[in-house]
Design a protein around this motif. Structure first.
Motif, short mmCIF file in Angstrom:
data_model
loop_
_atom_site.label_atom_id
_atom_site.label_comp_id
_atom_site.label_asym_id
_atom_site.label_seq_id
_atom_site.Cartn_x
_atom_site.Cartn_y
_atom_site.Cartn_z
N GLY A 211 2.47 13.62 -14.92
CA GLY A 211 1.53 13.72 -16.02
C GLY A 211 1.19 12.39 -16.65
N PHE A 212 1.45 11.29 -15.93
CA PHE A 212 1.20 9.95 -16.46
C PHE A 212 -0.15 9.39 -16.00
CE2 PHE A 212 6.08 9.27 -16.25
CZ PHE A 212 6.23 10.06 -17.38
N ALA A 213 -0.84 10.11 -15.14
CA ALA A 213 -2.14 9.68 -14.61
C ALA A 213 -2.95 10.93 -14.34
CB ALA A 213 -1.95 8.84 -13.34
N PRO A 214 -4.28 10.80 -14.16
CA PRO A 214 -5.11 11.98 -13.84
C PRO A 214 -4.55 12.76 -12.65
CG PRO A 214 -6.51 10.09 -14.28
CD PRO A 214 -5.10 9.58 -14.27
N ARG A 215 -4.63 14.08 -12.70
CA ARG A 215 -4.03 14.93 -11.68
C ARG A 215 -4.58 14.64 -10.27
NH1 ARG A 215 -3.38 21.14 -13.17
NH2 ARG A 215 -2.19 20.06 -14.80
N ILE A 216 -5.83 14.20 -10.19
CA ILE A 216 -6.43 13.91 -8.88
C ILE A 216 -5.66 12.82 -8.15
CG2 ILE A 216 -8.03 12.20 -9.84
CD1 ILE A 216 -8.67 14.64 -6.89
N CYS A 217 -4.97 11.95 -8.89
CA CYS A 217 -4.22 10.86 -8.26
C CYS A 217 -3.04 11.38 -7.43
CB CYS A 217 -3.70 9.89 -9.32
SG CYS A 217 -5.00 8.93 -10.14
N GLY A 218 -2.65 12.64 -7.66
CA GLY A 218 -1.56 13.22 -6.90
C GLY A 218 -2.01 13.97 -5.66
N TYR A 219 -3.26 13.77 -5.26
CA TYR A 219 -3.82 14.46 -4.09
C TYR A 219 -3.06 14.08 -2.82
CZ TYR A 219 -7.40 16.17 -0.81
OH TYR A 219 -8.09 16.83 0.19
N ILE A 220 -2.47 15.10 -2.16
CA ILE A 220 -1.78 14.92 -0.89
C ILE A 220 -2.51 15.76 0.15
CG2 ILE A 220 0.42 15.08 0.35
CD1 ILE A 220 0.66 13.28 -2.02
N ASP A 221 -2.89 15.14 1.27
CA ASP A 221 -3.61 15.91 2.29
C ASP A 221 -2.63 16.58 3.26
OD1 ASP A 221 -2.75 14.05 4.15
OD2 ASP A 221 -4.70 13.11 4.43
N ARG A 222 -3.17 17.29 4.24
CA ARG A 222 -2.34 18.07 5.15
C ARG A 222 -1.55 17.22 6.13
NH1 ARG A 222 -6.52 23.10 6.51
NH2 ARG A 222 -6.76 23.78 4.34
N GLU A 223 -1.83 15.93 6.16
CA GLU A 223 -1.05 15.01 6.98
C GLU A 223 0.01 14.27 6.15
OE1 GLU A 223 -1.07 14.56 10.27
OE2 GLU A 223 -2.49 16.24 10.40
N GLY A 224 0.13 14.68 4.88
CA GLY A 224 1.14 14.07 4.02
C GLY A 224 0.75 12.73 3.44
N ARG A 225 -0.54 12.41 3.46
CA ARG A 225 -1.00 11.12 2.94
C ARG A 225 -1.45 11.26 1.50
NH1 ARG A 225 -4.77 10.54 8.21
NH2 ARG A 225 -5.40 12.52 7.28
N PRO A 226 -0.95 10.45 0.59
CA PRO A 226 -1.47 10.46 -0.79
C PRO A 226 -2.80 9.71 -0.82
CG PRO A 226 0.28 8.84 -0.58
CD PRO A 226 0.18 9.51 0.75
N VAL B 55 0.84 -1.20 0.00
CA VAL B 55 0.00 0.00 0.00
C VAL B 55 0.88 1.25 0.00
CG1 VAL B 55 -1.76 1.30 1.26
CG2 VAL B 55 -1.89 -1.18 1.17
N TYR B 56 1.93 1.22 0.80
CA TYR B 56 2.85 2.37 0.85
C TYR B 56 3.47 2.61 -0.53
CZ TYR B 56 6.95 5.17 2.03
OH TYR B 56 7.90 6.15 2.06
N ALA B 57 4.02 1.57 -1.13
CA ALA B 57 4.71 1.72 -2.41
C ALA B 57 3.74 2.11 -3.52
CB ALA B 57 5.43 0.43 -2.78
N ALA B 58 2.59 1.44 -3.58
CA ALA B 58 1.62 1.70 -4.64
C ALA B 58 1.07 3.12 -4.55
CB ALA B 58 0.48 0.69 -4.59
N SER B 59 0.74 3.57 -3.33
CA SER B 59 0.15 4.90 -3.17
C SER B 59 1.14 6.00 -3.56
CB SER B 59 -0.33 5.10 -1.73
OG SER B 59 0.74 4.98 -0.81
N ARG B 60 2.40 5.85 -3.17
CA ARG B 60 3.41 6.86 -3.53
C ARG B 60 3.69 6.84 -5.02
NH1 ARG B 60 1.89 6.31 1.62
NH2 ARG B 60 2.95 7.81 2.97
N THR B 61 3.66 5.66 -5.61
CA THR B 61 3.92 5.57 -7.04
C THR B 61 2.76 6.15 -7.84
OG1 THR B 61 5.18 3.53 -6.65
CG2 THR B 61 4.53 3.99 -8.91
N VAL B 62 1.53 5.92 -7.41
CA VAL B 62 0.37 6.50 -8.08
C VAL B 62 0.43 8.02 -8.01
CG1 VAL B 62 -2.14 6.78 -7.93
CG2 VAL B 62 -1.14 4.50 -7.81
#
Length: 595
Positions: free
Chosen positions: A401-416, A387-394
């Motif tokens: 620019g290889f996936a929809p921009r929403i996939c790069g959503y990072i919240d204020r706790e640093g979680r993708p 989960v850690y590796a997949a979420s950071r890679t997504v």
């Protein structure tokens, strides 16, 4: 356009900025990428006193990363976003050290070694793991050099875009994402199967739910949750393997309840090799699978408090993991279990583990269940890492620019968050464990990631070679690197070569399986990721109409994302560190070299 900002020398060492030109007289940095210096994006949220519940809810809101110049090229934009490193730096040195030592030890070693022993024999087991281990050591050293210099979000996934081409970066990023996305459901099912060792009456889907919720709970706490969980999991795995090494020696010498000196008799009867050279080739894919995840040390670079201090030490720990935990333990397995033991291929899960079988053969009661519990912990550890590796890679896919921009959503706790959600959604495939055809489904899922690690490791070595070529082309030397790979460019060349040889060997074994006739099913269950990579590569070429095979060495960006921006000051610090180590006794110098 450039932005000027003044720093004192202390700020230059501790701040993550993206330099283009440094003026020593004015202590100013002119940054063409509009990144005037790293500013902690989380500082504005740390002193909010709105109450626990309000802060908890606000923590899921998006992190403000500022504006990005729309005139930047795709590569420049990807480098800049990665350099801003929005992921929270919550991993401490102890987390990284334990992840390096035992983070990727899982079913590939504990269970996969059983089928490898049956397929190739004990000599093939040792040969394949030694060669793969040598290649992994060189790869992690190369990765360490790059990640200490560029502790950027996405790490080596982003390096392919930076140092080779966006087309290859697109392939490798999706290759790595798919690898870890399918690992989660596979490991959750493996955990349920492990429970069958004790109780096979309860439906596997019930156990899958429990392990799924556990992984979900850990990842709610972001990188801190991952770090603490892996610290505990890795500690238990390391302790168990060290215990088995001692026990394996005792068993081999006849110290078990059933007694009987074993020695090296199984290397003579039934023999050292089960299928000759072809058997050795067939074992390589299992050895590569068992080392998958070793590169997570590099992926964690952007979330480490002090990469310059912790990463070099962590990369050196990989040597001890390879030598102690893999080579020695598998050598003992090979001398304590004959490759003709029917349990190696006739069962699944812990029942097929050569570690468990060797303990059972010695007549030791109770310990097989303990070893099975360790296997279950290892499975949970790999599921958590997936989960850690997949979420950071997504998230990195979106940044490049290889996936929809929403996939790069990072919240204020640093979680993708979107990356975590995608990983957990794919993880729901684990409920196919209750299906009658789950074996076929998971065979094809495993085929997606079967050789993914080989391409990932080869690309890391290639990126290191390209980085060194860029330094040379720009007239700069390795004296500006905070950490240099101990294996140098020779090690990276060896890494690329051995990865290519492994791919060739797997092509041969996939096309002509041992003891079987050539068929399409067996071929694609080993080589499925290759046609997928080919499709991805040509899709990106024609989609972007960019047919460059590689970026010229002189045009590579080797500055954006550098932690240390005053290169002269950095060189001085490196020289002082070397002089300090040289002044110490020989045993201290040996310790610093290997640890």
């Amino acid at each position: 356009m450039s932005i000027e900002k003044t720093y004192d020398e202390k700020d230059l060492v501790d701040t993550n900025v993206s330099p283009i030109d440094y003026n020593k007289e004015t202590s100013s940095i002119s940054n063409a990428n509009n990144d005037g210096g790293y500013v902690d994006p989380y500082a504005q949220y740390e002193n909010n006193n709105n109450g626990f519940w309000r802060n908890f809810v606000d923590g899921f809101k998006p992190l403000d990363l500022g504006e990005i110049d729309p005139n930047l090229t795709d590569v420049e934009r990807a480098n800049l976003i990665a350099a801003r490193s929005p992921l929270k730096r919550g991993l401490k040195n102890r987390h990284l050290q334990m992840i390096a030592i035992g983070g990727s030890i899982g079913t590939g070693l504990f269970v996969g070694a059983g089928s490898a022993l049956a397929t190739g024999g004990p000599a093939a087991l040792v040969i394949a793991w030694i060669l793969t281990g040598m290649m992994m050591y060189c790869t992690v050293q190369a990765l360490g050099e790059l990640c200490v210099a560029f502790p950027v979000a996405g790490s080596f996934v982003q390096f392919n875009t930076r140092f080779i081409t966006p087309a290859w970066g697109f392939c490798m990023a999706w290759n790595y994402a798919l690898q870890w996305l399918v690992v989660l459901p596979l490991e959750l099912v493996a955990a349920a199967i492990t429970i069958d060792y004790w109780n096979d009456e309860i439906n596997s889907a019930a156990w899958v739910v429990i392990f799924y919720v556990l992984v979900l709970f850990i990842n709610i706490f972001g990188v801190k949750g991952y770090g603490e969980a892996e610290f505990l999991f890795s500690f238990l795995k390391v302790l168990a393997i060290l215990g088995y090494i001692i026990l394996g020696i005792v068993i081999n010498c006849g110290g078990g309840p059933r007694g009987g000196y074993i020695g090296g008799q199984y290397w003579h009867n039934p023999g050292a090799f089960a299928a000759g050279f072809k058997g050795v080739c067939a074992v390589f894919v299992t050895s590569a699978f068992s080392f998958a995840g070793t590169e997570l040390v590099g992926l964690a670079a952007a979330e480490t408090e002090n990469p310059r201090k912790s990463l070099p030490s962590a990369t050196k720990q990989v040597f001890w993991r390879i030598a102690l935990f893999y080579i020695i333990s598998l050598t003992l397995v090979g001398v304590n279990v004959p490759y003709t033991d029917p349990r190696l291929l006739g069962n699944s899960g812990a029942a097929a583990s050569p570690f468990v079988i060797s303990i059972q053969n010695a007549g030791i009661k109770g310990l097989p269940s303990v070893m099975n519990a360790v296997i279950m912990i290892a499975v949970c550890s790999v599921a958590n890492s997936s989960v850690y590796a997949a979420s950071r890679t997504v998230a990195s896919l979106a940044d490049q620019g290889f996936a929809p921009r929403i996939c790069g959503y990072i919240d204020r706790e640093g979680r993708p968050l979107v990356g975590v959600a995608v990983s957990l959604f794919i993880g729901l495939l684990c409920f196919l464990a209750a299906s009658k055809h789950h074996d076929d489904v998971f065979d094809w899922m495993l085929a997606l990631s079967g050789l993914s690690s080989i391409f990932t490791w080869g690309s890391i070595c290639a990126c290191h070679l390209r980085f060194r070529a860029a330094l040379k082309a720009k007239g700069r030397g390795t004296d500006e690197l905070p950490f240099k790979a101990q294996s140098g460019i020779i090690g990276s060349m060896f890494g690329v070569l051995l990865n290519c040889l492994i791919l060739m060997a797997q092509f041969w074994v996939a096309l002509f399986p041992i003891g079987e006739k050539a068929n399409a099913t067996s071929f694609f269950q080993v080589f499925l990721c290759v046609p997928i990579l080919i499709v991805c590569y040509f899709f990106w070429l024609f989609y972007k109409k960019d047919f460059k095979l590689f970026i010229p060495a002189g045009d590579l960006d080797i500055d954006t994302g550098r932690r240390e921006v005053d290169l002269e000051l950095l060189k001085q610090e490196i020289a002082e560190e070397k002089a300090f180590i040289a002044s110490k006794p020989f045993y201290y110098r040996i310790y610093k070299f290997w640890c």
